[in-house]
Design a protein around this motif. Structure first.
Motif, short mmCIF file in Angstrom:
data_model
loop_
_atom_site.label_atom_id
_atom_site.label_comp_id
_atom_site.label_asym_id
_atom_site.label_seq_id
_atom_site.Cartn_x
_atom_site.Cartn_y
_atom_site.Cartn_z
N GLY A 493 0.85 -1.20 0.00
CA GLY A 493 0.00 0.00 0.00
C GLY A 493 0.87 1.23 0.00
N LYS A 499 6.83 8.23 2.60
CA LYS A 499 7.56 7.81 3.81
C LYS A 499 8.74 6.93 3.45
CE LYS A 499 3.39 7.97 6.51
NZ LYS A 499 2.17 7.18 6.77
N ASP A 517 0.80 -1.69 -4.81
CA ASP A 517 -0.39 -0.89 -4.53
C ASP A 517 -1.49 -1.27 -5.51
OD1 ASP A 517 -0.68 1.94 -2.73
OD2 ASP A 517 -2.25 1.52 -4.20
N ILE A 518 -2.72 -1.11 -5.04
CA ILE A 518 -3.86 -1.46 -5.87
C ILE A 518 -4.19 -0.34 -6.86
CG2 ILE A 518 -5.68 -0.52 -4.37
CD1 ILE A 518 -7.10 -3.27 -4.77
N GLY A 544 -1.44 -4.42 -7.64
CA GLY A 544 -2.27 -5.55 -7.23
C GLY A 544 -2.72 -5.42 -5.80
N ASP A 545 -3.51 -6.42 -5.39
CA ASP A 545 -4.10 -6.47 -4.06
C ASP A 545 -3.11 -7.17 -3.14
OD1 ASP A 545 -5.60 -6.99 -1.84
OD2 ASP A 545 -7.40 -7.53 -2.96
N PHE A 546 -2.68 -6.49 -2.08
CA PHE A 546 -1.69 -7.15 -1.22
C PHE A 546 -2.31 -8.28 -0.40
CE2 PHE A 546 -2.29 -2.93 1.13
CZ PHE A 546 -3.26 -3.41 2.00
N1 SAH Z 1 1.59 3.99 2.75
C1 SAH Z 1 1.10 5.31 2.46
C2 SAH Z 1 -0.30 5.29 1.85
C3 SAH Z 1 -1.40 4.81 2.74
S1 SAH Z 1 -2.95 4.93 1.95
C4 SAH Z 1 1.10 6.12 3.74
O1 SAH Z 1 1.41 5.57 4.78
O2 SAH Z 1 0.82 7.31 3.68
C5 SAH Z 1 -3.29 3.27 1.66
C6 SAH Z 1 -2.66 2.78 0.38
O3 SAH Z 1 -2.86 1.38 0.30
C7 SAH Z 1 -3.30 3.39 -0.86
O4 SAH Z 1 -2.30 3.80 -1.74
C8 SAH Z 1 -4.12 2.23 -1.44
O5 SAH Z 1 -4.21 2.31 -2.86
C9 SAH Z 1 -3.38 1.03 -0.96
N2 SAH Z 1 -4.23 -0.14 -0.73
C10 SAH Z 1 -5.34 -0.22 0.01
N3 SAH Z 1 -5.81 -1.49 0.02
C11 SAH Z 1 -4.96 -2.22 -0.75
C12 SAH Z 1 -4.90 -3.58 -1.12
N4 SAH Z 1 -5.82 -4.47 -0.69
N5 SAH Z 1 -3.88 -3.99 -1.91
C13 SAH Z 1 -2.94 -3.11 -2.34
N6 SAH Z 1 -2.96 -1.82 -2.02
C14 SAH Z 1 -3.95 -1.36 -1.23
#
Ligand code: SAH
Ligand code: AVI
Length: 725
Positions: A493, A499, A517-518, A544-546
């Motif tokens: 994500g 960060k 990231d999705i 993709g979906d983590f």
């Molecule tokens: N890591 C960053 C962003 C957090 S926002 C921070 O700490 O600021 C959450 C991120 O996770 C978004 O970019 C969203 O697209 C991603 N995300 C949410 N669910 C997801 C999933 N199931 N698989 C992959 N990415 C996902």
């Protein structure tokens, strides 16, 4: 014999820091390749295109003398005779021994050449210590390093050509030198790329040859590019199907070459009793059907592609595909240079390097072909995705192979629904059919949703991003000390990867970064920005979906570091979070480390304000889900009839976001209709808040051990460091 395959540090960007150690390590490589070879091995020339090893040892030293040392006023050459002998092709530098006669140079002896090398190294080290004054001087120095590395590969190509001339099939080395790393397993399949208006060419400030720029736009029609290189087994099928005797498969000049040269197989192949063997740096061996084919010319590559009913990629297709999805391909840079159908021509706006080095590339831009990637013999840090190698289409003594492309049909309207859209539709229908209507928060993140989240992180009420970034800054040096060299960081994500920079700045020896990231838009932009800001780092984004992780690419050699900041773990259901952590532990391997950011339980007012800000940004983020459903799925949510709501659920220790219907209504989604009564909500997100105890219970249930737990000042968030096992 010293091991020629040992990995040398990669040369980095054009800054003076570390020039001396880079020089020494680059210069150590060719003598290591020569170690164990006899003076006779190093003196003979296999053919007009190849040069003796002794010549490479001398010429790569000559280059530093001619381009750098000789520019200093009053410079006295080491030996005037050598200046003529070891010029390669620089007309402006006077007479030279022609290439096809380099093997006749019995004098100077190998010992004299090695003494010349040592003297050039001594003078260069003094010159580096004195410092370079202009950007051009610095550029020419780094050019000298890359030039040396090019000759390290030529040394091996030419040596193989020489060994192959002997009926005894001698092994040059007991093991194949593979400075570029191990062969990767084939993956199967091809990826479709949409093309359109793309940019190719080198545009960053790190080193590139002049022929790689300027960066410019190219139009590409949709295409497929194969994940794997063509193998020997496929080549054997091509031969068996009359590949070398069917003129209809060949370009006219290629067919003329086949007949004139009597080609029946790749260079070095021999057939005896129906068994194919080939010559390598370790002697003659049976052809391995699973290994990528080597030593095929552009003419042969074209014929093979025609036979396979595919085509060679253009260089722009190759580069654009590799920039977009490097992780889907095997063996991009570590087995064979890959033929393209592109002629070697200047890019629009091409300008040769100033001065003598202007002859380096530009004057060869006629009648040759471009190859992309890198070979097993390419020194580490030498190749890059914008690199343009070039050979004449009949040449095949280089480490050349191919990866095929094909035209992709243009998607006709109505558009075929993407897998992702189909999943969104199915999950939304299932979620709206439940007594408490609900949908996973992962569907928030289309391009607009990702942008809205970034806006949230800058709101005065939304403390988690600021607090966590500050905490990570405090911890960064200690965290980086745990990584070790050539570690691979996998971020879940990753969003805008902001960060991430805190950790990357503290860990310059990190080898690779895999953001997952999705949201493809957020991921592509973030990965490109990280790759530009950290040119030494291999960046391999995965869309993709983590929760449903694809296998991670094999990158780096060191420890794998999971990074999951932002308390995104709090958006998962408790059992989902444990399953995710357990799966990540398995994927990251036995020695993994996991850096987990969590938000902590605190007073209700602070929490609710963070999810119901005065400017209404979080409300817009929440409602974007309905906008996305209307646009992507053709739903008919009345956007004015839903309001944003943030509630603290003390029992489950979570902030919940809902969209509340203001009136009774029906919403259509394809063939389905969903009824809402006034006040009814769709539960769109839970954001769980943790304690040290709840984090360790969760981590331990997933097989991790908490090795550190650090909280920030108020409003408090925490970072937990987990170790596998
Ligand atoms: N890591 C960053 C962003 C957090 S926002 C921070 O700490 O600021 C959450 C991120 O996770 C978004 O970019 C969203 O697209 C991603 N995300 C949410 N669910 C997801 C999933 N199931 N698989 C992959 N990415 C996902
Ligand atoms: C990404 N995630 C951790 C955020 C959170 O705080 O739960 C998403 C968010 N929702 C509303 N504001 C921010």
């Amino acid at each position: 014999m010293t091991d020629p395959a040992r990995r040398l540090p990669a040369p980095g960007a054009v800054t003076e820091a570390g020039f001396l150690t880079r020089f020494q390590s680059v210069r150590a490589a060719m003598p290591a390749l020569a170690d164990g070879l006899s003076p006779e091995d190093l003196a003979a020339q296999a053919m007009p295109d190849a040069s003796p090893g002794k010549w490479h040892l001398a010429h790569s030293s000559w280059f530093f003398e001619a381009m750098i040392l000789a520019a200093d006023e009053g410079y006295q050459p080491v030996d005037l005779r050598l200046q003529t002998l070891f010029n390669s092709y620089y007309e402006s530098l006077g007479r030279r021994v022609e290439r096809h006669e380099r093997g006749l140079m019995t004098r100077p002896s190998l010992d004299e050449v090695m003494a010349y090398r040592a003297e050039i190294d001594r003078r260069m080290e003094a010159r580096i210590t004195a410092g370079f004054e202009t950007p051009l001087e610095r550029y020419l120095f780094v050019l000298g390093l890359h030039h040396d590395q090019q000759h390290q590969e030529l040394f091996l190509m030419d040596l193989l050509a020489l060994m192959a001339r002997s009926p005894l099939d001698p092994a040059a080395y007991p093991e194949e030198p593979r400075p570029a790393g191990l062969l990767q397993l084939a993956r199967g399949g091809a990826t479709r790329f949409e093309g359109g208006l793309v940019e190719i060419g080198h545009g960053a400030d790190d080193f590139a040859f002049d022929n790689e720029g300027p960066r410019h736009k190219v139009w590409l029609e949709p295409f497929h590019l194969d994940h794997d290189l063509v193998t020997n087994g496929q080549w054997i099928e091509f031969i068996a199907d009359g590949g070398y005797s069917r003129p209809e498969l060949w370009l006219a000049d290629g067919w003329a070459t086949v007949k004139a040269e009597g080609w029946t197989a790749p260079l070095y192949w021999r057939e005896q009793d129906s068994v194919w063997t080939t010559m390598s740096l370790t002697g003659r061996h049976p052809v391995d059907p699973d290994a990528p084919v080597r030593h095929v010319s552009a003419w042969e590559a074209e014929a093979f592609a025609a036979w396979a009913r595919k085509r060679l990629p253009t260089e722009a297709e190759w580069e654009s595909a590799v920039a977009t999805a490097p992780a889907v391909f095997s063996n991009l840079f570590n087995e064979v240079w890959q033929h393209t159908s592109s002629s070697y021509a200047p890019y629009p706006g091409f300008k040769p390097t100033e001065g003598t080095a202007s002859e380096y590339n530009g004057k060869f831009m006629a009648s040759q072909r471009v190859m992309r990637g890198g070979s097993f013999a390419t020194p580490p840090g030498h190749a890059r995705r914008t690199y343009r190698n070039f050979f004449y289409p009949h040449q095949r003594w280089a480490f050349l192979g191919l990866r095929l492309a094909s035209d992709a049909p243009i998607m006709s309207k109505p558009r075929i629904e993407s897998v992702e859209t189909a999943r969104f539709r199915a999950e939304l229908i299932a979620g709206l059919s439940r007594p408490q209507k609900a949908v996973s928060p992962k569907w928030f993140y289309d391009a607009a949703g990702s942008q809205l989240f970034e806006d949230i992180t800058r709101l005065p009420e939304y403390y988690p991003t600021r607090q966590e970034a500050a905490l990570l800054r405090e911890m960064a040096a200690d965290l980086a000390a745990r990584f070790g060299d050539d570690a691979v960081m996998v971020e879940f994500g990753s969003g805008a990867s902001e960060k991430t920079r805190i950790l990357l700045d503290a860990a310059p020896t990190l080898g690779a970064y895999i953001p997952i990231d999705i949201s493809p838009d957020a991921l592509t932009a973030a990965a490109a920005a990280i790759a530009a800001a950290y040119p030494q780092l291999e960046v391999a984004p995965m869309v993709g979906d983590f929760l449903n992780l694809a296998p991670l690419p094999e990158l780096g050699r060191g420890r794998r570091i999971g990074f999951f900041p932002g308390s995104t773990i709090g958006n998962l259901e408790p059992d989902q979070a444990i399953a995710f952590l357990a799966n990540a532990r398995e994927r990251l391997g036995p020695n993994a480390l996991f850096i987990l950011g969590v938000d902590l339980v605190k007073d209700e007012a602070t929490l609710v304000a963070a999810y119901d800000d005065a400017q209404g940004v979080t409300a817009a983020f929440n409602k974007n889900l309905l906008i996305r459903a209307n646009r992507e799925l053709g739903a008919d949510f009345d956007l004015d009839a839903f309001v944003h709501e943030a509630r603290w659920n003390a029992v489950d220790s979570r902030i919940e976001m809902h969209l509340r219907a203001e009136r009774d209504m029906a919403v259509r989604l394809g063939a389905e209709t969903f009824r809402f009564s006034a006040g009814e909500t769709i539960h769109t997100e839970s954001s769980r808040k943790f304690t040290e105890h709840s984090v360790s219970t969760m981590a331990e249930a997933a097989g991790w051990r908490v090795v550190e737990f650090r909280s920030s000042a108020a409003p408090s968030v925490a970072v937990a460091v987990l170790a596998a096992g």
